[in-house]
Design a protein around this motif. Structure first.
Motif, PDB file in Angstrom:
ATOM      1  N   ARG A 212       0.835  -1.201   0.000  1.00  0.00           N
ATOM      2  CA  ARG A 212       0.000   0.000   0.000  1.00  0.00           C
ATOM      3  C   ARG A 212       0.875   1.258   0.000  1.00  0.00           C
ATOM      4  NH1 ARG A 212      -5.329   1.105   3.624  1.00  0.00           N
ATOM      5  NH2 ARG A 212      -5.604   3.293   3.130  1.00  0.00           N
ATOM      6  N   ILE A 213       1.929   1.255   0.791  1.00  0.00           N
ATOM      7  CA  ILE A 213       2.798   2.429   0.862  1.00  0.00           C
ATOM      8  C   ILE A 213       3.592   2.583  -0.430  1.00  0.00           C
ATOM      9  CG2 ILE A 213       4.694   3.518   2.133  1.00  0.00           C
ATOM     10  CD1 ILE A 213       3.741   1.961   4.598  1.00  0.00           C
ATOM     11  N   LEU A 214       4.064   1.465  -0.992  1.00  0.00           N
ATOM     12  CA  LEU A 214       4.771   1.522  -2.262  1.00  0.00           C
ATOM     13  C   LEU A 214       3.895   2.143  -3.339  1.00  0.00           C
ATOM     14  CD1 LEU A 214       6.393  -2.011  -2.108  1.00  0.00           C
ATOM     15  CD2 LEU A 214       7.688   0.111  -2.397  1.00  0.00           C
ATOM     16  N   LEU A 215       2.648   1.719  -3.408  1.00  0.00           N
ATOM     17  CA  LEU A 215       1.732   2.263  -4.409  1.00  0.00           C
ATOM     18  C   LEU A 215       1.463   3.743  -4.150  1.00  0.00           C
ATOM     19  CD1 LEU A 215      -0.164   1.805  -6.819  1.00  0.00           C
ATOM     20  CD2 LEU A 215      -1.932   1.102  -5.189  1.00  0.00           C
ATOM     21  N   TYR A 216       1.253   4.075  -2.884  1.00  0.00           N
ATOM     22  CA  TYR A 216       0.968   5.473  -2.523  1.00  0.00           C
ATOM     23  C   TYR A 216       2.137   6.378  -2.896  1.00  0.00           C
ATOM     24  CZ  TYR A 216       0.289   9.592   0.464  1.00  0.00           C
ATOM     25  OH  TYR A 216       0.171  10.876   0.934  1.00  0.00           O
ATOM     26  N   GLU A 217       3.336   5.988  -2.494  1.00  0.00           N
ATOM     27  CA  GLU A 217       4.486   6.858  -2.716  1.00  0.00           C
ATOM     28  C   GLU A 217       4.886   6.897  -4.184  1.00  0.00           C
ATOM     29  OE1 GLU A 217       7.192   9.733  -1.725  1.00  0.00           O
ATOM     30  OE2 GLU A 217       5.471   8.912  -0.642  1.00  0.00           O
ATOM     31  N   ALA A 218       4.759   5.772  -4.886  1.00  0.00           N
ATOM     32  CA  ALA A 218       5.108   5.760  -6.304  1.00  0.00           C
ATOM     33  C   ALA A 218       4.202   6.691  -7.095  1.00  0.00           C
ATOM     34  CB  ALA A 218       5.031   4.339  -6.852  1.00  0.00           C
ATOM     35  N   THR A 219       2.911   6.631  -6.830  1.00  0.00           N
ATOM     36  CA  THR A 219       1.987   7.505  -7.554  1.00  0.00           C
ATOM     37  C   THR A 219       2.154   8.960  -7.131  1.00  0.00           C
ATOM     38  OG1 THR A 219       0.276   6.917  -5.928  1.00  0.00           O
ATOM     39  CG2 THR A 219       0.287   5.711  -8.002  1.00  0.00           C
ATOM     40  N   TRP A 220       2.510   9.181  -5.864  1.00  0.00           N
ATOM     41  CA  TRP A 220       2.780  10.560  -5.425  1.00  0.00           C
ATOM     42  C   TRP A 220       3.957  11.135  -6.220  1.00  0.00           C
ATOM     43  CZ3 TRP A 220       0.682  13.906  -1.698  1.00  0.00           C
ATOM     44  CH2 TRP A 220       1.443  15.052  -1.432  1.00  0.00           C
ATOM     45  N   GLU A 221       5.044  10.380  -6.285  1.00  0.00           N
ATOM     46  CA  GLU A 221       6.226  10.880  -6.977  1.00  0.00           C
ATOM     47  C   GLU A 221       5.998  10.986  -8.478  1.00  0.00           C
ATOM     48  OE1 GLU A 221       9.842   8.925  -5.834  1.00  0.00           O
ATOM     49  OE2 GLU A 221       9.264   8.856  -3.728  1.00  0.00           O
ATOM     50  N   LYS A 222       5.122  10.125  -9.001  1.00  0.00           N
ATOM     51  CA  LYS A 222       4.856  10.175 -10.435  1.00  0.00           C
ATOM     52  C   LYS A 222       4.034  11.395 -10.817  1.00  0.00           C
ATOM     53  CE  LYS A 222       2.853   7.485 -14.240  1.00  0.00           C
ATOM     54  NZ  LYS A 222       2.249   6.184 -14.646  1.00  0.00           N
ATOM     55  N   TYR A 223       3.050  11.739 -10.001  1.00  0.00           N
ATOM     56  CA  TYR A 223       2.126  12.804 -10.374  1.00  0.00           C
ATOM     57  C   TYR A 223       2.382  14.134  -9.660  1.00  0.00           C
ATOM     58  CZ  TYR A 223      -0.389   8.981 -12.575  1.00  0.00           C
ATOM     59  OH  TYR A 223      -0.716   7.902 -13.360  1.00  0.00           O
ATOM     60  N   VAL A 224       2.976  14.087  -8.477  1.00  0.00           N
ATOM     61  CA  VAL A 224       3.287  15.325  -7.749  1.00  0.00           C
ATOM     62  C   VAL A 224       4.741  15.706  -7.949  1.00  0.00           C
ATOM     63  CG1 VAL A 224       3.326  16.442  -5.487  1.00  0.00           C
ATOM     64  CG2 VAL A 224       1.505  14.818  -6.043  1.00  0.00           C
ATOM     65  N   GLY A 225       5.596  14.696  -7.987  1.00  0.00           N
ATOM     66  CA  GLY A 225       7.016  14.959  -8.222  1.00  0.00           C
ATOM     67  C   GLY A 225       7.667  15.693  -7.074  1.00  0.00           C
ATOM     68  N   THR A 226       8.428  16.715  -7.387  1.00  0.00           N
ATOM     69  CA  THR A 226       9.178  17.468  -6.371  1.00  0.00           C
ATOM     70  C   THR A 226       8.461  18.757  -5.968  1.00  0.00           C
ATOM     71  OG1 THR A 226      10.452  18.620  -8.103  1.00  0.00           O
ATOM     72  CG2 THR A 226      11.350  16.532  -7.256  1.00  0.00           C
ATOM     73  N   ALA A 227       7.205  18.904  -6.357  1.00  0.00           N
ATOM     74  CA  ALA A 227       6.498  20.175  -6.129  1.00  0.00           C
ATOM     75  C   ALA A 227       6.400  20.543  -4.664  1.00  0.00           C
ATOM     76  CB  ALA A 227       5.096  20.097  -6.752  1.00  0.00           C
ATOM     77  N   THR A 228       6.348  19.554  -3.776  1.00  0.00           N
ATOM     78  CA  THR A 228       6.190  19.857  -2.348  1.00  0.00           C
ATOM     79  C   THR A 228       7.494  19.745  -1.561  1.00  0.00           C
ATOM     80  OG1 THR A 228       5.637  17.543  -1.839  1.00  0.00           O
ATOM     81  CG2 THR A 228       3.810  19.014  -2.406  1.00  0.00           C
ATOM     82  N   ASP A 229       8.612  19.504  -2.240  1.00  0.00           N
ATOM     83  CA  ASP A 229       9.880  19.299  -1.524  1.00  0.00           C
ATOM     84  C   ASP A 229      10.378  20.575  -0.853  1.00  0.00           C
ATOM     85  OD1 ASP A 229       9.760  16.736  -2.400  1.00  0.00           O
ATOM     86  OD2 ASP A 229      11.479  16.851  -3.761  1.00  0.00           O
TER      87      ASP A 229
END
Length: 421
Positions: A212-229
């Motif tokens: 669940r976490i792998l899916l959550y974080e992978a999709t976050w990085e795919k669609y949000v990227g570095t925008a919140t870093d």
């Protein structure tokens, strides 16, 4: 001379007694507490590690948190006042406080395990449980805040972590993966957990959670990227990535692998008791209690669909919510119309939708989820209704025989805020 000799003997005696007294006081004052259980006298046996690990379940599952930290989604308060701009930004947060409080206990068990003099194999599953919950707490903080300070030891009042900056979300996720790998390796399979121990974590549970976490974080990085870093100081928690941090493709691939491993374990199966319950099949999936709570005489042991479950016990740990004896959720009009009709079409386009003219018309020819989760007007419900002498109907008792003072039909109170929608 006699007096002098006497005084010398007296001085020597005082010196001896004083030395004994101070030594005795020091030893006495340094004794461990005798009237309470502390970490100084605990974590000496496998049974003590087990009891400490069992306590984690009470903290992080169910309704015991008293706040939103028991919600895995970590969502913000959904009160309309936020959307209307009527609530100021709070200066404290229960999800922050409670998860760091809970994390301390997991860290403490892990530290004490390193000092354990016995065979480490005796406490492997309890240490794995602590790692799972430390990952659980870090994940709930990640959902709520993004990057947060990583805490992997029990802190004191002067610990530097108390004033440390936030770790990047990548560092937090990496720590979660590290902890879950320990949990996966150390927890038993669900297939080997006896009935008396059901409710304890399994290696399949840890694999499911990691997927669940792998899916959550992978999709976050795919669609949000570095925008919140951000820069890690003034904005955001930074972009620091640990060595070997997985790519989006690697995380998605492992999410599939971990999920498939759980499916192939044969530890679980989908709930399907339509033969016993008919269109009430789904209702009993979520409200099954003991064998007296349903007409088929099934118990919780018949439900093998859940991967992580919260186990309640009537004498020892009560849920304080009477699921099968009470009125169900009151939905909004929006939710009611979102349930499809029996032909698979929404109410706006279905030819079998009966409309809104009568209280019960919109319940006809609808998705079974609607009738499982929402009370139907004028329908008799077990234990729900008015009574002059209290109590509810027993399951299996004909409502007509329950007495003249009972009326178990559900009738919406249209003037009540709870059902006005």
């Amino acid at each position: 001379m006699k007096n002098i000799h006497y005084n010398i003997k007296r001085i020597g005696l005082i010196a001896i007694v004083s030395a004994f007294t101070f030594t005795g006081c020091s030893e006495y004052l340094e004794q461990e507490p005798l009237d309470s259980v502390t970490e100084a006298v605990y974590f000496k046996t496998p049974e003590q590690f087990e009891l400490a690990a069992n306590y984690f379940y009470r903290q992080s599952f169910g309704y015991d948190d008293g706040d939103q930290s028991s919600d895995l989604s970590g969502n913000l308060e959904t009160s309309p006042s936020y959307g209307q701009g009527q609530t100021s930004i709070p200066t404290s947060d229960e999800i922050w406080d409670n998860n760091y409080d809970q994390m301390r206990e997991a860290n403490q068990l892990i530290e004490k395990a390193a000092e354990y003099d016995g065979n480490q194999s005796e406490i492997t599953s309890y240490v794995a449980t602590a790692h799972f919950f430390r990952a659980w707490n870090h994940y709930k903080l990640l959902l709520r805040f993004g990057g947060v300070p990583i805490v992997t030891r029990s802190l004191d009042v002067d610990s530097e972590e108390l004033h440390a900056p936030r770790n990047s979300r990548y560092e937090v996720v990496n720590q979660i993966f590290i902890d879950l790998d320990v949990a996966i390796a150390g927890l038993p399979s669900e297939n080997t957990i006896p009935d008396s121990e059901k409710g304890k974590l399994s290696t399949e549970a840890a694999k499911s959670f990691k997927a669940r976490i792998l899916l959550y974080e992978a999709t976050w990085e795919k669609y949000v990227g570095t925008a919140t870093d951000g820069d890690g100081l003034n904005v955001g928690a930074g972009s620091n990535k640990p060595a070997g941090y997985p790519s989006v493709e690697e995380m998605l691939t492992e999410a599939k692998q971990q999920s498939l491993a759980v499916i192939n374990s044969a530890a679980y199966q989908l709930w399907d008791h339509r033969a016993e319950f008919g269109d009430r099949n789904l209702f009993y999936l979520f409200s099954l209690e003991d064998d007296g709570s349903n007409p088929a005489g099934l118990s919780k042991a018949n439900n093998r669909e859940f991967i992580i479950q919260t186990v309640y016990d009537n004498p020892l740990r009560r849920i304080n919510q009477n699921l099968t004896h009470s009125k169900k959720h009151t939905p909004s009009r929006k939710l009611m119309d979102m349930y499809l009709c029996s032909d698979g079409l929404p109410v706006q386009h279905s030819s079998v939708f009966e409309g809104y003219d009568e209280m019960i018309s919109e319940f006809q020819n609808r998705d079974y989820r609607l009738t499982s989760f929402v009370s139907e007007p004028l329908k008799e419900y077990w234990g729900w209704g008015n009574s002059t002498n209290g109590g509810g109907a027993q399951y299996g008792v004909d409502f007509a025989d329950a007495g003249t003072n009972f009326d178990y039909r559900y009738v919406p109170q249209l003037t009540s805020p709870a059902s006005r929608t």
